[in-house]
Scaffold this motif. Structure first.
Motif, short mmCIF file in Angstrom:
data_model
loop_
_atom_site.label_atom_id
_atom_site.label_comp_id
_atom_site.label_asym_id
_atom_site.label_seq_id
_atom_site.Cartn_x
_atom_site.Cartn_y
_atom_site.Cartn_z
N SER A 36 -15.81 2.96 3.57
CA SER A 36 -16.23 2.77 4.97
C SER A 36 -15.29 1.83 5.73
O SER A 36 -15.15 1.94 6.95
N LYS A 37 -14.64 0.91 5.02
CA LYS A 37 -13.71 -0.04 5.66
C LYS A 37 -12.25 0.24 5.30
O LYS A 37 -11.37 -0.51 5.71
N ARG A 38 -12.02 1.28 4.51
CA ARG A 38 -10.68 1.65 4.02
C ARG A 38 -10.04 0.53 3.19
O ARG A 38 -8.82 0.45 3.09
N ARG A 39 -10.88 -0.33 2.59
CA ARG A 39 -10.37 -1.43 1.79
C ARG A 39 -10.27 -1.03 0.32
O ARG A 39 -11.17 -0.40 -0.22
N VAL A 40 -9.17 -1.44 -0.29
CA VAL A 40 -8.92 -1.14 -1.69
C VAL A 40 -8.55 -2.44 -2.40
O VAL A 40 -7.68 -3.19 -1.92
N LYS A 41 -9.21 -2.71 -3.52
CA LYS A 41 -8.90 -3.88 -4.34
C LYS A 41 -8.03 -3.41 -5.50
O LYS A 41 -8.36 -2.43 -6.17
N ALA A 59 -4.87 -7.85 -5.23
CA ALA A 59 -4.58 -7.64 -3.81
C ALA A 59 -5.73 -6.87 -3.19
O ALA A 59 -6.40 -6.09 -3.85
N VAL A 60 -5.94 -7.12 -1.90
CA VAL A 60 -6.84 -6.30 -1.10
C VAL A 60 -5.99 -5.73 0.03
O VAL A 60 -5.26 -6.47 0.71
#
Length: 147
Positions: free
Chosen positions: A115-120, A137-138
């Motif tokens: 939903s936020k296009r965030r990848v850890k 990294a994020v």
């Protein structure tokens, strides 16, 4: 010497937990000299053999951020790739990298927040299988959707 996987982009819709990419590069004297010029970090532990031999490293070492830059290259060129925006990066330096070392920088997807296009991402650099740098990294991953 540069050995890596194909460059490009893996959009967030195609990312999967556990997916990983890497590159391998021999760190050269020229790399260290160029990094010193660009960063303005001329610490003699990186550039002066006589000075560096009298340190705890007993010889010259590459800048830690030069090694970390290899992680950035994997993120920006391979996983997720072109269009990725860095949000944060943690780093822990475990061992020195010396001129002539073959460094393998590898990034692995740990978590995806669609939903936020965030990848850890798990990040590590190794020499002969020994970890010399670890971190997380994020990033904001590119999307294949056009709104």
């Amino acid at each position: 010497m540069l050995d890596n996987q194909p460059r490009g982009t893996i959009v967030i819709e195609e990312l999967e937990i556990g997916m990983s990419r890497y590159l391998q590069k021999v760190v050269t004297d020229r790399d260290i000299q160029m990094f010193a010029e660009v960063s303005t970090d001329h610490n003699p532990v990186h550039l002066d053999d006589a000075y560096a031999n009298d340190t705890i490293f007993q010889g010259r070492i590459a800048h830690g951020m030069l090694t970390a830059g290899l992680i950035s290259a994997v993120i920006g060129e391979q996983l997720p790739g072109h269009g990725t925006v860095y949000m944060s990066q943690s780093l822990k330096f475990l061992a020195p990298v010396r001129p002539g070392d073959l460094v393998r920088a590898e990034v692995t997807v740990l978590d995806i927040e669609h939903s936020k296009r965030r990848v850890k991402l798990d990040c590590e650099c190794t020499i002969d299988g020994k970890k010399v740098l670890v971190g997380e990294a994020v990033v904001l991953a590119p999307s294949g959707k056009f709104d």
